[in-house]
Every structure is written in C-alpha cells, then in structure tokens.
Scaffold this active site. Structure first.
Site, PDB file in Angstrom:
ATOM      1  N   ARG A  84       0.857  -1.189   0.000  1.00 54.36           N
ATOM      2  CA  ARG A  84       0.000   0.000   0.000  1.00 54.36           C
ATOM      3  C   ARG A  84       0.887   1.230   0.000  1.00 54.36           C
ATOM      4  O   ARG A  84       1.703   1.434   0.906  1.00 54.36           O
ATOM      5  CB  ARG A  84      -0.932   0.032   1.208  1.00 54.36           C
ATOM      6  CG  ARG A  84      -2.092   1.047   1.011  1.00 54.36           C
ATOM      7  CD  ARG A  84      -2.917   1.282   2.272  1.00 54.36           C
ATOM      8  NE  ARG A  84      -2.101   1.937   3.267  1.00 54.36           N
ATOM      9  CZ  ARG A  84      -2.075   1.569   4.549  1.00 54.36           C
ATOM     10  NH1 ARG A  84      -2.799   0.564   4.986  1.00 54.36           N
ATOM     11  NH2 ARG A  84      -1.299   2.215   5.399  1.00 54.36           N
ATOM     12  N   GLU A 100       4.757   7.121   2.307  1.00 60.17           N
ATOM     13  CA  GLU A 100       5.572   5.916   2.485  1.00 60.17           C
ATOM     14  C   GLU A 100       4.987   4.797   1.641  1.00 60.17           C
ATOM     15  O   GLU A 100       3.850   4.867   1.180  1.00 60.17           O
ATOM     16  CB  GLU A 100       5.634   5.495   3.958  1.00 60.17           C
ATOM     17  CG  GLU A 100       4.300   5.084   4.533  1.00 60.17           C
ATOM     18  CD  GLU A 100       4.409   4.594   5.982  1.00 60.17           C
ATOM     19  OE1 GLU A 100       5.522   4.278   6.433  1.00 60.17           O
ATOM     20  OE2 GLU A 100       3.359   4.529   6.648  1.00 60.17           O
ATOM     21  N   ASN A 102       4.242   0.834   2.000  1.00 54.55           N
ATOM     22  CA  ASN A 102       4.183  -0.294   2.928  1.00 54.55           C
ATOM     23  C   ASN A 102       4.312  -1.601   2.165  1.00 54.55           C
ATOM     24  O   ASN A 102       3.473  -1.916   1.328  1.00 54.55           O
ATOM     25  CB  ASN A 102       2.850  -0.291   3.673  1.00 54.55           C
ATOM     26  CG  ASN A 102       2.582   1.037   4.348  1.00 54.55           C
ATOM     27  OD1 ASN A 102       3.234   1.390   5.319  1.00 54.55           O
ATOM     28  ND2 ASN A 102       1.652   1.809   3.797  1.00 54.55           N
ATOM     29  N   SER A 110      -2.574  -2.810   5.935  1.00 54.26           N
ATOM     30  CA  SER A 110      -3.838  -3.095   6.620  1.00 54.26           C
ATOM     31  C   SER A 110      -5.042  -2.463   5.933  1.00 54.26           C
ATOM     32  O   SER A 110      -4.912  -1.604   5.078  1.00 54.26           O
ATOM     33  CB  SER A 110      -3.767  -2.612   8.066  1.00 54.26           C
ATOM     34  OG  SER A 110      -3.601  -1.228   8.090  1.00 54.26           O
ATOM     35  N   LYS A 156      12.141   3.217   5.354  1.00 54.73           N
ATOM     36  CA  LYS A 156      12.231   4.667   5.103  1.00 54.73           C
ATOM     37  C   LYS A 156      13.567   5.061   4.510  1.00 54.73           C
ATOM     38  O   LYS A 156      13.670   5.962   3.682  1.00 54.73           O
ATOM     39  CB  LYS A 156      11.990   5.425   6.419  1.00 54.73           C
ATOM     40  CG  LYS A 156      10.576   5.251   6.934  1.00 54.73           C
ATOM     41  CD  LYS A 156      10.232   6.306   7.963  1.00 54.73           C
ATOM     42  CE  LYS A 156       8.859   6.062   8.553  1.00 54.73           C
ATOM     43  NZ  LYS A 156       8.879   5.069   9.659  1.00 54.73           N
ATOM     44  N   LYS A 172      12.161  11.704  10.556  1.00 54.41           N
ATOM     45  CA  LYS A 172      11.538  10.387  10.705  1.00 54.41           C
ATOM     46  C   LYS A 172      12.576   9.376  11.150  1.00 54.41           C
ATOM     47  O   LYS A 172      13.588   9.184  10.466  1.00 54.41           O
ATOM     48  CB  LYS A 172      10.940   9.938   9.372  1.00 54.41           C
ATOM     49  CG  LYS A 172       9.778  10.787   8.894  1.00 54.41           C
ATOM     50  CD  LYS A 172       9.289  10.295   7.540  1.00 54.41           C
ATOM     51  CE  LYS A 172       7.796  10.101   7.551  1.00 54.41           C
ATOM     52  NZ  LYS A 172       7.310   9.380   6.366  1.00 54.41           N
ATOM     53  N   GLU A 232       9.986   1.435  12.622  1.00 54.06           N
ATOM     54  CA  GLU A 232       8.585   1.476  12.219  1.00 54.06           C
ATOM     55  C   GLU A 232       7.668   1.726  13.420  1.00 54.06           C
ATOM     56  O   GLU A 232       8.102   1.732  14.563  1.00 54.06           O
ATOM     57  CB  GLU A 232       8.202   0.154  11.555  1.00 54.06           C
ATOM     58  CG  GLU A 232       8.963  -0.157  10.280  1.00 54.06           C
ATOM     59  CD  GLU A 232       8.592   0.757   9.141  1.00 54.06           C
ATOM     60  OE1 GLU A 232       7.527   1.402   9.194  1.00 54.06           O
ATOM     61  OE2 GLU A 232       9.383   0.846   8.176  1.00 54.06           O
ATOM     62  N   GLY A 233       6.394   1.867  13.105  1.00 55.28           N
ATOM     63  CA  GLY A 233       5.420   2.163  14.152  1.00 55.28           C
ATOM     64  C   GLY A 233       5.303   3.663  14.225  1.00 55.28           C
ATOM     65  O   GLY A 233       6.317   4.368  14.377  1.00 55.28           O
ATOM     66  N   ARG A 246      -7.716   7.559   4.594  1.00 55.40           N
ATOM     67  CA  ARG A 246      -7.780   7.731   6.044  1.00 55.40           C
ATOM     68  C   ARG A 246      -7.837   9.207   6.358  1.00 55.40           C
ATOM     69  O   ARG A 246      -7.098  10.001   5.767  1.00 55.40           O
ATOM     70  CB  ARG A 246      -6.573   7.065   6.720  1.00 55.40           C
ATOM     71  CG  ARG A 246      -6.771   5.551   6.862  1.00 55.40           C
ATOM     72  CD  ARG A 246      -5.509   4.878   7.284  1.00 55.40           C
ATOM     73  NE  ARG A 246      -4.449   5.186   6.331  1.00 55.40           N
ATOM     74  CZ  ARG A 246      -3.173   4.948   6.555  1.00 55.40           C
ATOM     75  NH1 ARG A 246      -2.783   4.454   7.710  1.00 55.40           N
ATOM     76  NH2 ARG A 246      -2.276   5.229   5.629  1.00 55.40           N
TER      77      ARG A 246
END
Lengths: 552, 552
Positions: B206, B222, B224, B229, B387, B441, B445-446, B528
């Site tokens: 994604r 970014e 993924n 998800s 990243k 950044k 991750e997270g 989103r």
C-alpha cells in the site's frame, strides 16, 4: 415477539430467561448408553404421563385418539444422528472459531448486556448472538407437519379477529383479574363501538412447538401474533450452520443440504412491502414500534434493511411514548408521526405490561388502532394470540366456529396440548394430585412467569381456599417432556457442552385486502435450544441460544 | 501494516495514534470564507514553502522542475464540493443511524479498546469501525496518477529486492544505530550467504500519499511492503458511502457513482490464491502471522473469508511465538506448522520491534525465511519498504539502477517528497533555520515517532554536538501541508464535526514466478482521515477514521 416474551426467550440476561413449559428429562437418566456416535434415549419410560395426558386430550381437547400408534413410527428418525459431545476437540475449536468470525462479519450480533449503551445506540457494545454450534436433529415428518399448519393458523387467527364477541366473551373473566388484558380489551371494545373495519389485515406470526419425547406428539406451545422475534438472526444461524457443514460436514458425517433453507426475513419483508403497496400511499413509511432499550435491535435492523434494499420501503423507529408525542390522526384516518404518513405499524414492542409504564403508551396504542394504517398486529390479532384464546380453541367444537375444512381442524387439534381453564374442577383435582404433569401459565405475557411442580399444587390449593376470581388469570397446560440432546452452545465467545432441549418456531405471514388473500405462507423457522439443567421448579437455570434444524 | 504502523494509524487507542508527516493548516486560517456550500481555501499563501521545497526537490530528489505549473491546473477540482458542516442536522442524524446499522450488519467492525478480550476472541466486544460519515473529495487527476504509479512501484520493489548489495549498503549506517533493522539485515545476510532464491515472489503493498495544499503536488508518504492493513474494512467503507449516497445523494447533491469502486480485499485474496496455486501443493494452507492481540482482526478475517469462499484456500492464524514452537523445516524446504504444510506466509505482524519481544520471534522469522513457502513479504521486500530505502531512491540517478523506462522514472520522481539523509550538511543547516518545513523520521517502524517543529531543530543541534552515529537512525522529509476539510467523523457511536486532513493509500499486488509476472495490479484504495487539530509538535491530538473518496 421481543426478547423475553416467548417461552424460550433469548435474552442475554439470565434473570429474564423465560421458563419452558416443558420439563427436561433429568440429566442422569439420559445418554447412559451412548455408543456408535449416537445419542440413545433412556429405555425405561414412565408410562403414566403418556396415558394420563392422552386421556385428557381425547376427553377435553379434541385430540384424535389413537394417534400415538402412528406417531410411534417416527421414533428412530427422531434420534440425533451424532452425539456432538463426541466430536474431536480440535475440530470443535476450529468450528467454534469459524462460527465466531462468521457471526461477526455477517451481522449475527446482539447488544452486549454488559455494555451500557448497547440497547440504545447501534454499532456499539456488540457481541455475537448466543448460538448453537451445530444444527439440532429434527424429524422431517414433524417439520412437514409444522409447515402445513402455518397457513391454517394464519386463517384461524384472521377469522377469530373478526369475531369480536368471541374475543370479548372468552376474555371476560381474564379481564377482571389481568389489568393488561383489560386495557387491550378496552381498546378492542372502542373499535367495536366505532364499528372500525380493518380491511387490510397483516399478520406476521410465529407458532412455537415442542416434541414430547414420551408420546412423540408434536405440540404447540403458543402462537405469537405480536412481535414475533428473530426472523433476521434466525436466517443467519441457518446460513452459519450450512457454512460450517459445507466445510466440516464430511468430518461430522453431516450433509448441509439437510438443513432446510430459511427465508423468514425475506418473506417477512415481502409481506410488509406488499402491505405497504396495498395501503397505496407512495410517500408513506413503515413505522416500527420499538422499546426504549433493545439489545435485539439487529434482528429488527435486518428486516428493515431488507425492506429498504429489496422493496425500497422506508421505515422509521419510534417508541410508544414518542408516537404519543409526535403522532396525530388526520380527518381521513391517516396516521402521521413526526409529520410522516404511516402505511404500516409494525410492533416490536407493546406486547408486555412493562411496555406501558404510563398513560402515554396506552394513548399511543389507541391512536394507532384508530388510524387507517395497517396494524401488524391489530388489537384483534393481538388478543387472538393470547393464552386464554389458545385454551378456548382447545375446547371441543370451538374450532368449528371458525373453520370449515374438517381436515384442517384435525390437523390443528393434533398439535394442541392439553389445555384447561381453572373452572374445570376435575382437572384441578388431578393437577393437585400430580402437579408434575402440569404447567400453570398466567395470562400475562413475558416469559418467566410459569408455575411448575409443587408450586402448581400450592397455588391451586391457595386459589381454592381464597375462592377469588384470581383463577381466571391462569390456564393449566399439559407439561411437555421434550427430548434432551447433547449440544454445543456458544455465548460471549465461550463454548459450552451441555444437554439441551429445543423448541421449533414456524414463521408465517398473512395478508388480505377485503376478500382478497394476498399472502398466506409459511415463512422459514427458528429453532431455540436451551440448557436442560433445571431447578426443582423447572424454571430455566441455563440460557437459550438460536439454532437451526437438521432433518432426519 | 497493522494498526499503529502507518503514518495515519487507525488505532482506537489515542496513545498509539501515529503522527502525520504532514502539518495541517492552522484551523483559524481555514474556512474563513465559506459560502455557496463550498469550503474555500485561504487566499493568502506563504509562498516561501513552495519555492524552498521545490528548489530542494529539483536539487536533491530528481523531481522534475517546473511541474508546479502543470499541477496548478488542478486547483479548482481539488476543492470539496460541499461543506459537510452545512448539512441539515436531521439529515445528519438519519445518515448517522443508517451508517451505524449498516456497519454492524456488514461486519465493518473492530475490537473495542474498552473490552478486555476484544483483541483475542472474535465475536466479543465489537464496535463499529471509526469512519467518516461521507466520502472525502479528491481530484480525479491525482486518483488516476496514484493508480498509474501502483504497478511501477510493484516492479521497483521487486527489482530492489533482488539487489542484495544495494539493500545492505544503503542500510549499513542504519544497522549500527537501529537494532530492529539490524536484525532484519542479519536474516537478509544469511539468505544471501545461503544463496537463497525466492522464485515465487508475492507483494501486497500500500503506497500512501498526501496532497500538498500549497504546491498541489501529490506526494508519497511511504510505501508499505509488509502488513498493509484495511483492505477488508476499506472496501466496506466504500460500500457504506455508496449506500448512503444512493439514499441521500439527492439531498446532498452528491452522486454515488463518483465514488470509485474498491476491490482491495477481492484482489488481495485473488493474489494470495494465485500464489497458493503457484506453490502447487493442494494440501498446503496460507499461514497468517498475527499479533497476540489484534483489535483489527475483522479486517484480516474478511480477507481470509474471501480466500476460503472464492478460492477455497484455507488459512491458519499463528503468532510468531507459536510458529517458533510448532514450526519445522523439512529437508526439501517445506515449512510445516503444527504438522500443516504452508504454501504462503502472509504477515500481519512482524513489522515492528514490539512484535519481537524475545529470541523466539526472531527464530520464527528466520525459520519462515529459510523455507520454500512464499513469503508475503520476503525479508528483501520488507527491507525494500523501509524509510531509508525510500530516501535513497529519492537521490538522483538511483531509480535508473532499477528501472529502464524513462517515463516510469519521471512518474515516480514526480510523487517523491523532499527526502534527505542527515549527512547532508546543507539541508541540516536549512532544517535548523526553518524546522517547521521538515519532519524528522526515525528509521524504526510504528507511528508516533516522528519529530516536528522546534524539536527538529533541537534534535539536529544535539546530534551535531554529540557527533555520534545516531544521525543515521533518521531521515529528513519535506513537511507536507495537506488540505483541511470540514468532515463528520464517527467513533464509538458518536458523531463529531471536525476539520480533518486525509491520506490516500493505494493497494497493489505483485506476483511473479521466475520470469513470469502473474499479477501486477492496482487493487483498490484506502482513504484515512484524521482530525486536523494538532499540538505544537504536530503530533495528532485527535483520531483517525476510515474513509473513501469522492472524485471531483
């Protein structure tokens, strides 16, 4: 009817779980001989009940004598073909997981009793509906019998509803001791005085039955003419069980095709849509009368969603109190609620005394009854489904007052359990002598009020001593001893292996406009299964779940 | 990726809501001039950012200079056609109710954070997913652009995954300061040493984008490559918004056909099924690697349900620790878990350091990587989505190492935001001078770990002073200023009128077996939307919801 109303209620709150009219076989006497993956029924039988009850039936209830012989042929088919408690634990875990996932994704959900807003706001505090993991075995012959009865009961209710005198007379003694019935009868009287005619009549009923293990008789428990619940979730349970058998049927030796299809919600929505069409006002909507709190709201939402998606008929949901505030009658009889014309009033509330906490709710009921909107049910249909009327119909020569077809009458009588009013001294004596063979049912609705065992004796003795009119508030019913089967029940994400008894509900829809019968159909089914463990009084100690049937 | 991983996380727990890379326009400067039911953007613009960032881009990131001119043409289409805050309250109440009911019946649900078992057991403690009530306006041209990029990114990731040296070299400095990346690189090294070839390669990606309001540039946030998800719930939100517009579109002046169809879950399940077919072992299953607690489990269940129902491919769900206990490698490379052969390993866990609390989880990851099972993603695909690699790809002449087609390269570069490593002294100086135009950044991750505003300045100064290698743990990214729109968000059954910013994710699937590309497709989308109110640091103070798009 709503949660908590019917004899096997599906409330999540143990306190409101209604008592069965049936007493399960004591656990110890069952399954003593389980082999060949089959549940075997106890071989020793207490024959007393059979003789006793049948004699009464043939004497008092018009039941055809000698049918025991023909019923006996079903004995083998009635056994569940698999003892679910023998299923490999790993397989159960897989099915359990799949069932929970399926329920969550497909809207087989209810409001969680532990979550405060779950009965008020949709989409919050949801939990999968309590369900049986696998369908309950059921004899094909009785399934056929139940389906055949549906249109006959539809017709019967319609005929009774037109006989205002019969309703008023039959309920006249009840009226004196039961305030709720009295209020309903007042509205009914007003309609008679007004000479109000219901030309378009819609009934969405559910007739509930149990299979008596001793006699193999398939007996009616009650006929719900108001608020027949679970057409939505019931269909989903059928679908879930078919999905599980498609996946695991081979391992279980079960064939998904033996689960009869269940079209309850589709046919109920069709009946509502057809009624809406008959009303003939394209701008009018269906009014769903709801309780202030309803954890079973998703069952109702399924019906309304189908009504919108398949038939493009809109619904509005209002409580009785809201209808009192927002409702008005136009001179032509049109019911407006919040300015919106109502074509059909569909009651999912209003069946229990607790639904009328103030005069506001009674005003609301009267307002709707006076209107030209189609009532589902009308006050007459509502009263026709009362326990007292059920008992009256079981008297000799009463069915003949409403039905002409002899075969239909025989079919109905065949499913009538022994039912008696408390002015029958002969029965009172017998019930005091053998209270374990009777259930005392109060007229008022809402489960959990039935009287069992020694309480029957004590209550009858007290009533005799007092000599009051209170006896009119009760009827006596033959106690049914249903088959106890090993089942796997699921509630709150937890699996329970239990012995359980079941009650089959057959949905039916009836719609007529004057002389034209537009719909008179059996409409799918609902099996409810409940833990058989019971206290001395026979009142449910366990919980009930939604189930489907596996024809044998 | 799972909840909490992506830049706009959809966690229900405010604590884990990740920061956007973007800073919303301050509320006060927006919607000062709302008339004609249109939201009007502030007319005064700070031109500094445009010039500044574009210069950097053209200097450092290979972004084609002068594209501002072409982008400016989109200006009008980008405006939302309706200010949702102007919608009549009664209409909002109706839509809100319908949305909640629809979500409950159609499995648009998540585990409720307030319910203890909701992340462990399906079917309990469910609540509707947080959603936008209506779709977010989005320019058709950028939608088209995003769709076109999908197969190019798919190809790019595949090419990078084959260049082990590029991955190792690019991440060599990161490895020294980031333990998580270091462990992933160790597994990657082992595979290189073993000369392990992944002949069948499956990517379910994604790519997330935001539209910069100042420049009208559509920039990648970014990519993924692990655990993308919401393919399941995202499709449902699209369906919900279409249903609402079919019902209320006329009142709103919106046409449901302008919401592009969303086939993410169908195409993802198709890709998994095709991969399973390529593996060519009819008895093998798809292994879904899951976290011990997962409140977003229903999104995953939708994918697995589709895989079973449409393609008859079974899945098993295991945590990394369970796979460590139950997994084994057969001499031929077959991965067995609990005795069951695995065709495809689909990761919905394993993307964050917290997923590896002990050596057990790392052993598990290594075991799977060594096997012949198709990994989605393989360790190479996983690293290719980091990243640092994103930043490396933004350097001049790097894309040319992997792609031949010049047009494709131009298309990719056009969506790259300004990205820099911290060894670029020129940029460091500029970021210290104007920290509000950058985001720092961390490699790990997270979400929620990004550094904004004055913290950028302070962190950079501290790193300069210390002179440690820690700077390798970060990249610098151009800060994006997305459009702020009036929206209606729903969470826990409650409606919130808020100003919000949005991020568009485009799903894509890539499957090849040796030289044969079996699938290389864009697969639906996820919008989103998140409350725009932010604290000084730019970290989200509100919450994010699932959304769909309305093309303008």
């Amino acid at each position: 009817m709503g949660v908590g109303h019917s004899s096997v209620s599906l409330s999540l709150d143990p306190i409101s779980i209604a008592a069965f009219t049936a007493k399960p076989k004591p656990k110890t006497s069952c399954f003593v001989n389980t082999h060949c993956r089959r549940s075997v029924f106890p071989t020793k039988r207490v024959s007393l009940f059979v003789d006793f009850s049948l004699k009464f039936e043939s004497l008092k209830c018009g039941t055809v004598a000698g049918e025991m012989d023909t019923e006996k042929g079903i004995d083998v088919a009635n056994k569940s073909i698999l003892d679910f408690h023998d299923i490999d634990e790993r397989l159960i875990r897989k099915m359990e997981f799949d069932a929970l996932v399926w329920s969550s994704l497909h809207g087989l959900v209810v409001g969680d009793r532990n979550f405060q807003r779950s009965g008020q706001v949709p989409g919050v505090g949801m939990v999968h509906a309590p369900i049986a993991l696998l369908p309950m075995s059921f004899p094909k012959s009785h399934w056929k019998q139940a389906c055949e009865l549906a249109p006959i009961f539809n017709e019967l209710i319609d005929r009774i509803s037109l006989d205002g005198k019969f309703l008023q007379d039959s309920l006249s003694r009840t009226k004196k001791v039961d305030a709720f019935t009295s209020r309903l009868l007042d509205i009914h009287s007003k309609m008679l005085e007004m000479n109000k005619k219901e030309e378009i009549r819609l009934g969405l009923h559910r007739s509930d039955y149990m299979l008596d293990e001793e006699t193999k008789l398939f007996l009616q428990i009650e006929l719900n003419t108001i608020s027949s619940s679970f057409p939505g979730l019931g269909c989903l349970v059928t679908e879930l069980h078919r999905t599980l058998l498609n996946e695991y049927g081979e391992d279980l030796g079960l064939d998904s095709k033996k689960i009869p299809s269940n079209t309850a919600v589709g046919q109920f929505s069709e009946a509502l849509a057809k009624a809406w069409t008959e009303y003939n006002n394209p701008r009018a909507v269906v009014l769903v009368v709801v309780q202030t709190e309803e954890r079973n709201m998703y069952d109702q939402h399924w019906l309304c969603t189908m009504l919108k998606e398949r038939h493009n008929v809109r619904t509005v949901r209002k409580t009785l109190a809201e209808i009192d505030r927002e409702g008005q009658l136009l001179p032509d009889g049109t019911l407006l609620v919040d300015g919106q014309a109502i074509a059909v009033v569909y009651f999912r509330a209003g069946y229990a005394p607790t639904d009328y906490p103030s005069e506001s709710e009674w005003r609301s009921r009267l307002l709707m009854e006076q209107s030209s909107a189609i009532k589902c049910p009308s006050i007459s249909y509502h009263l026709a489904g009362s326990k007292k009327i059920q008992q009256e119909l079981a008297k000799p020569n009463i069915l003949e007052r409403f039905l002409e077809n002899k075969e239909d009458i025989v079919k109905l009588q065949k499913c009538f359990a022994g039912l008696w009013s408390l002015d029958d001294l002969d029965i009172i004596r017998k019930a005091i002598d053998k209270p374990e063979l009777f259930v005392m049912k109060p007229q008022r609705e809402g489960g959990g009020n039935n009287i069992y065992g020694n309480d029957v004796k004590e209550t009858l003795l007290r009533l005799q001593k007092e000599g009051s009119e209170e006896d009119a508030a009760y009827i006596l019913m033959q106690r049914i001893f249903p088959t106890v089967s090993p089942t796997i029940l699921m509630r709150d994400g937890i699996c329970h292996k239990e012995h359980a008894i079941s009650e089959l509900g057959i949905y039916s829809a009836y719609l007529r406009n004057k002389e034209k019968v537009i719909m008179n159909d059996q409409c799918g089914y609902l099996m409810r299964t409940k833990i058989a463990s019971s206290n001395e009084g026979g009142v449910a100690a366990g919980f009930a779940v939604l189930d489907s049937i596996y024809l044998t």
